[in-house]
Design a protein around this motif. Sequence first.
Motif, PDB file in Angstrom:
ATOM      1  N   PRO A  35       0.933  -1.062  -0.115  1.00  0.00           N
ATOM      2  CA  PRO A  35       0.174  -0.141  -0.167  1.00  0.00           C
ATOM      3  C   PRO A  35       0.951   1.275   0.072  1.00  0.00           C
ATOM      4  CG  PRO A  35      -0.573  -1.693   1.622  1.00  0.00           C
ATOM      5  CD  PRO A  35       0.587  -1.976   1.108  1.00  0.00           C
ATOM      6  N   ALA A  36       0.538   2.146  -0.847  1.00  0.00           N
ATOM      7  CA  ALA A  36       1.318   3.449  -0.820  1.00  0.00           C
ATOM      8  C   ALA A  36       1.231   4.146   0.576  1.00  0.00           C
ATOM      9  CB  ALA A  36       0.668   4.513  -1.891  1.00  0.00           C
ATOM     10  N   VAL A  37       2.198   5.038   1.109  1.00  0.00           N
ATOM     11  CA  VAL A  37       2.151   5.622   2.196  1.00  0.00           C
ATOM     12  C   VAL A  37       1.490   6.895   2.133  1.00  0.00           C
ATOM     13  CG1 VAL A  37       3.593   6.446   4.214  1.00  0.00           C
ATOM     14  CG2 VAL A  37       4.151   4.397   3.128  1.00  0.00           C
ATOM     15  N   VAL A  38       0.626   7.277   3.052  1.00  0.00           N
ATOM     16  CA  VAL A  38      -0.021   8.591   2.856  1.00  0.00           C
ATOM     17  C   VAL A  38       0.070   9.275   4.355  1.00  0.00           C
ATOM     18  CG1 VAL A  38      -2.146   9.730   2.839  1.00  0.00           C
ATOM     19  CG2 VAL A  38      -1.683   7.951   1.107  1.00  0.00           C
ATOM     20  N   THR A  39       0.440  10.341   4.485  1.00  0.00           N
ATOM     21  CA  THR A  39       0.670  11.011   5.561  1.00  0.00           C
ATOM     22  C   THR A  39      -0.668  11.633   6.118  1.00  0.00           C
ATOM     23  OG1 THR A  39       2.962  11.521   5.549  1.00  0.00           O
ATOM     24  CG2 THR A  39       1.664  12.544   7.123  1.00  0.00           C
ATOM     25  N   PRO A  40      -1.519  11.159   7.180  1.00  0.00           N
ATOM     26  CA  PRO A  40      -2.771  11.771   7.361  1.00  0.00           C
ATOM     27  C   PRO A  40      -2.493  13.200   7.834  1.00  0.00           C
ATOM     28  CG  PRO A  40      -1.934  10.209   8.995  1.00  0.00           C
ATOM     29  CD  PRO A  40      -0.935  10.128   8.124  1.00  0.00           C
ATOM     30  N   GLY A  41      -3.616  13.850   7.787  1.00  0.00           N
ATOM     31  CA  GLY A  41      -3.717  15.167   8.328  1.00  0.00           C
ATOM     32  C   GLY A  41      -3.862  14.970   9.811  1.00  0.00           C
ATOM     33  N   SER A  42      -3.775  16.173  10.545  1.00  0.00           N
ATOM     34  CA  SER A  42      -3.729  16.318  11.993  1.00  0.00           C
ATOM     35  C   SER A  42      -5.092  15.674  12.384  1.00  0.00           C
ATOM     36  CB  SER A  42      -3.578  17.896  12.284  1.00  0.00           C
ATOM     37  OG  SER A  42      -3.652  17.816  13.501  1.00  0.00           O
ATOM     38  N   ILE A  43      -4.738  14.952  13.515  1.00  0.00           N
ATOM     39  CA  ILE A  43      -5.952  14.283  14.148  1.00  0.00           C
ATOM     40  C   ILE A  43      -6.032  14.882  15.691  1.00  0.00           C
ATOM     41  CG2 ILE A  43      -6.500  12.337  12.771  1.00  0.00           C
ATOM     42  CD1 ILE A  43      -4.714  10.768  14.791  1.00  0.00           C
ATOM     43  N   THR A  44      -5.249  15.836  16.108  1.00  0.00           N
ATOM     44  CA  THR A  44      -5.170  16.332  17.379  1.00  0.00           C
ATOM     45  C   THR A  44      -6.277  17.341  17.571  1.00  0.00           C
ATOM     46  OG1 THR A  44      -2.676  16.162  17.362  1.00  0.00           O
ATOM     47  CG2 THR A  44      -3.789  17.548  18.918  1.00  0.00           C
ATOM     48  N   HIS A  45      -7.103  17.390  18.452  1.00  0.00           N
ATOM     49  CA  HIS A  45      -8.082  18.156  18.862  1.00  0.00           C
ATOM     50  C   HIS A  45      -7.850  18.797  20.148  1.00  0.00           C
ATOM     51  CE1 HIS A  45     -10.355  15.872  15.887  1.00  0.00           C
ATOM     52  NE2 HIS A  45      -9.936  14.810  16.404  1.00  0.00           N
ATOM     53  N   VAL A  46      -8.380  20.189  20.250  1.00  0.00           N
ATOM     54  CA  VAL A  46      -8.243  21.045  21.284  1.00  0.00           C
ATOM     55  C   VAL A  46      -8.978  20.484  22.217  1.00  0.00           C
ATOM     56  CG1 VAL A  46      -8.349  23.116  22.213  1.00  0.00           C
ATOM     57  CG2 VAL A  46      -7.417  22.993  19.890  1.00  0.00           C
ATOM     58  N   GLU A  47     -10.146  20.171  22.089  1.00  0.00           N
ATOM     59  CA  GLU A  47     -11.151  19.477  23.000  1.00  0.00           C
ATOM     60  C   GLU A  47     -11.580  18.181  22.391  1.00  0.00           C
ATOM     61  OE1 GLU A  47     -12.263  20.646  25.524  1.00  0.00           O
ATOM     62  OE2 GLU A  47     -11.239  22.915  25.482  1.00  0.00           O
ATOM     63  N   PRO A  48     -11.965  16.929  23.550  1.00  0.00           N
ATOM     64  CA  PRO A  48     -12.409  16.028  23.095  1.00  0.00           C
ATOM     65  C   PRO A  48     -13.588  15.927  22.217  1.00  0.00           C
ATOM     66  CG  PRO A  48     -11.917  16.025  25.305  1.00  0.00           C
ATOM     67  CD  PRO A  48     -11.969  17.598  25.155  1.00  0.00           C
ATOM     68  N   LEU A  49     -13.480  15.036  21.092  1.00  0.00           N
ATOM     69  CA  LEU A  49     -14.850  14.986  20.116  1.00  0.00           C
ATOM     70  C   LEU A  49     -15.985  14.542  21.251  1.00  0.00           C
ATOM     71  CD1 LEU A  49     -13.080  13.056  17.148  1.00  0.00           C
ATOM     72  CD2 LEU A  49     -13.881  15.549  17.518  1.00  0.00           C
ATOM     73  N   THR A  50     -17.138  15.017  21.051  1.00  0.00           N
ATOM     74  CA  THR A  50     -18.536  14.715  21.557  1.00  0.00           C
ATOM     75  C   THR A  50     -18.998  13.638  20.776  1.00  0.00           C
ATOM     76  OG1 THR A  50     -18.674  17.206  22.368  1.00  0.00           O
ATOM     77  CG2 THR A  50     -20.534  15.483  22.462  1.00  0.00           C
ATOM     78  N   PRO A  51     -19.434  12.434  21.239  1.00  0.00           N
ATOM     79  CA  PRO A  51     -19.993  11.490  20.567  1.00  0.00           C
ATOM     80  C   PRO A  51     -21.351  11.866  20.294  1.00  0.00           C
ATOM     81  CG  PRO A  51     -19.833  10.798  23.044  1.00  0.00           C
ATOM     82  CD  PRO A  51     -19.157  12.132  22.790  1.00  0.00           C
ATOM     83  N   PRO A  52     -22.010  11.077  19.368  1.00  0.00           N
ATOM     84  CA  PRO A  52     -23.345  11.414  18.813  1.00  0.00           C
ATOM     85  C   PRO A  52     -24.244  11.135  20.053  1.00  0.00           C
ATOM     86  CG  PRO A  52     -22.295  10.065  17.050  1.00  0.00           C
ATOM     87  CD  PRO A  52     -21.380  10.346  18.182  1.00  0.00           C
ATOM     88  N   SER A  53     -25.593  11.760  20.077  1.00  0.00           N
ATOM     89  CA  SER A  53     -26.234  11.411  21.294  1.00  0.00           C
ATOM     90  C   SER A  53     -26.927   9.894  21.446  1.00  0.00           C
ATOM     91  CB  SER A  53     -27.459  12.078  20.964  1.00  0.00           C
ATOM     92  OG  SER A  53     -28.290  11.946  19.986  1.00  0.00           O
ATOM     93  N   ASP A  54     -26.795   9.204  20.530  1.00  0.00           N
ATOM     94  CA  ASP A  54     -27.360   7.664  20.422  1.00  0.00           C
ATOM     95  C   ASP A  54     -26.290   6.666  20.631  1.00  0.00           C
ATOM     96  OD1 ASP A  54     -26.236   7.900  17.853  1.00  0.00           O
ATOM     97  OD2 ASP A  54     -27.770   6.877  16.879  1.00  0.00           O
ATOM     98  N   ALA A  55     -24.821   7.420  20.765  1.00  0.00           N
ATOM     99  CA  ALA A  55     -23.819   6.332  20.931  1.00  0.00           C
ATOM    100  C   ALA A  55     -23.645   5.360  22.106  1.00  0.00           C
ATOM    101  CB  ALA A  55     -22.517   7.262  20.848  1.00  0.00           C
ATOM    102  N   LEU A  56     -23.365   4.453  22.187  1.00  0.00           N
ATOM    103  CA  LEU A  56     -23.123   3.523  23.381  1.00  0.00           C
ATOM    104  C   LEU A  56     -21.392   3.560  23.344  1.00  0.00           C
ATOM    105  CD1 LEU A  56     -23.412   1.361  25.470  1.00  0.00           C
ATOM    106  CD2 LEU A  56     -23.194  -0.337  23.677  1.00  0.00           C
ATOM    107  N   ILE A  57     -21.074   4.367  24.493  1.00  0.00           N
ATOM    108  CA  ILE A  57     -19.808   4.709  25.021  1.00  0.00           C
ATOM    109  C   ILE A  57     -19.098   3.633  25.522  1.00  0.00           C
ATOM    110  CG2 ILE A  57     -18.010   6.350  25.973  1.00  0.00           C
ATOM    111  CD1 ILE A  57     -20.270   8.528  25.620  1.00  0.00           C
ATOM    112  N   LEU A  58     -18.370   2.497  24.919  1.00  0.00           N
ATOM    113  CA  LEU A  58     -17.713   1.514  25.273  1.00  0.00           C
ATOM    114  C   LEU A  58     -16.538   1.841  26.355  1.00  0.00           C
ATOM    115  CD1 LEU A  58     -18.165  -0.815  22.169  1.00  0.00           C
ATOM    116  CD2 LEU A  58     -19.484  -0.750  24.114  1.00  0.00           C
ATOM    117  N   PHE A  59     -16.066   2.972  26.055  1.00  0.00           N
ATOM    118  CA  PHE A  59     -14.834   3.163  27.022  1.00  0.00           C
ATOM    119  C   PHE A  59     -14.817   4.769  26.952  1.00  0.00           C
ATOM    120  CE2 PHE A  59     -10.297   4.221  28.051  1.00  0.00           C
ATOM    121  CZ  PHE A  59     -10.409   3.477  29.400  1.00  0.00           C
ATOM    122  N   ASP A  60     -14.776   5.435  28.173  1.00  0.00           N
ATOM    123  CA  ASP A  60     -14.716   6.890  28.085  1.00  0.00           C
ATOM    124  C   ASP A  60     -13.749   7.390  29.228  1.00  0.00           C
ATOM    125  OD1 ASP A  60     -15.412   6.433  30.792  1.00  0.00           O
ATOM    126  OD2 ASP A  60     -17.338   7.641  30.968  1.00  0.00           O
ATOM    127  N   GLY A  61     -12.416   6.356  29.296  1.00  0.00           N
ATOM    128  CA  GLY A  61     -11.301   6.937  29.983  1.00  0.00           C
ATOM    129  C   GLY A  61     -11.310   6.528  31.323  1.00  0.00           C
TER     130      GLY A  61
END
Length: 209
Positions: A26-52
């Motif tokens: 597979p060709a190597v692709v450098t992904p864009g930044s995935i660092t977030h200043v604030e944690p992403l908020t999951p959708p309202s109907d998500a089952l959160i299997l691990f929240d830290g």
Amino acid sequence: MGLGYQDTPIIPGQQWHVHDGERPQPAVVTPGSITHVEPLTPPSDALILFDGSTRSAGHWEQCKDGSDLQWKVENGYMEVVKGTGQIRTKQAFGDIQLHVEWAAPINIDVNDKGEHVTGQGRGNSGVFLMGKYEIQVLDNWNNPTYPDGTLGGIYGQYPPLVNACAKRGSWNVYDIIWKAPVFDGDKLVTPAYVTVLINGVLVHHYKAL
């Protein structure tokens, strides 16, 4: 030493052996930044299997015997404890959209010769769907391996379209859309299908397994 094997079975419907080292990388692709200043908020109907937290660790158990989680939970993440084995969710799922964040160890293990391990020896794990189908987890940053064992590959079947591994020490983000197989008794009616994005990059699109 080659990266794969030529003495393994041919994958049905393909020209390649399982873990074929001669399959195109597979060709190597450098992904864009995935660092977030604030944690992403999951959708309202998500089952959160691990929240830290240790509380949400109650969704998980050891695969080997169904005992309580033996991995370490601290600093907002779960860490593998060597020798404890794989873990699984206590709840079973069919069709799902799954969001997973993981990071490989920063320090690379060494072999009995004192050399850094390579290939499948670095941060090797997987996201197993229905306990059977594996989306490969591996430290593939500057670390080639056989193509169908590359990070994000459908292990032993399909390499990812590209290798979008984040730099070692960074977090990788998987978004997996899974359509479970349908059976009528022992007869397969509809195969499983999976779409996978790694660090925002599409690596499998509605792939039949």
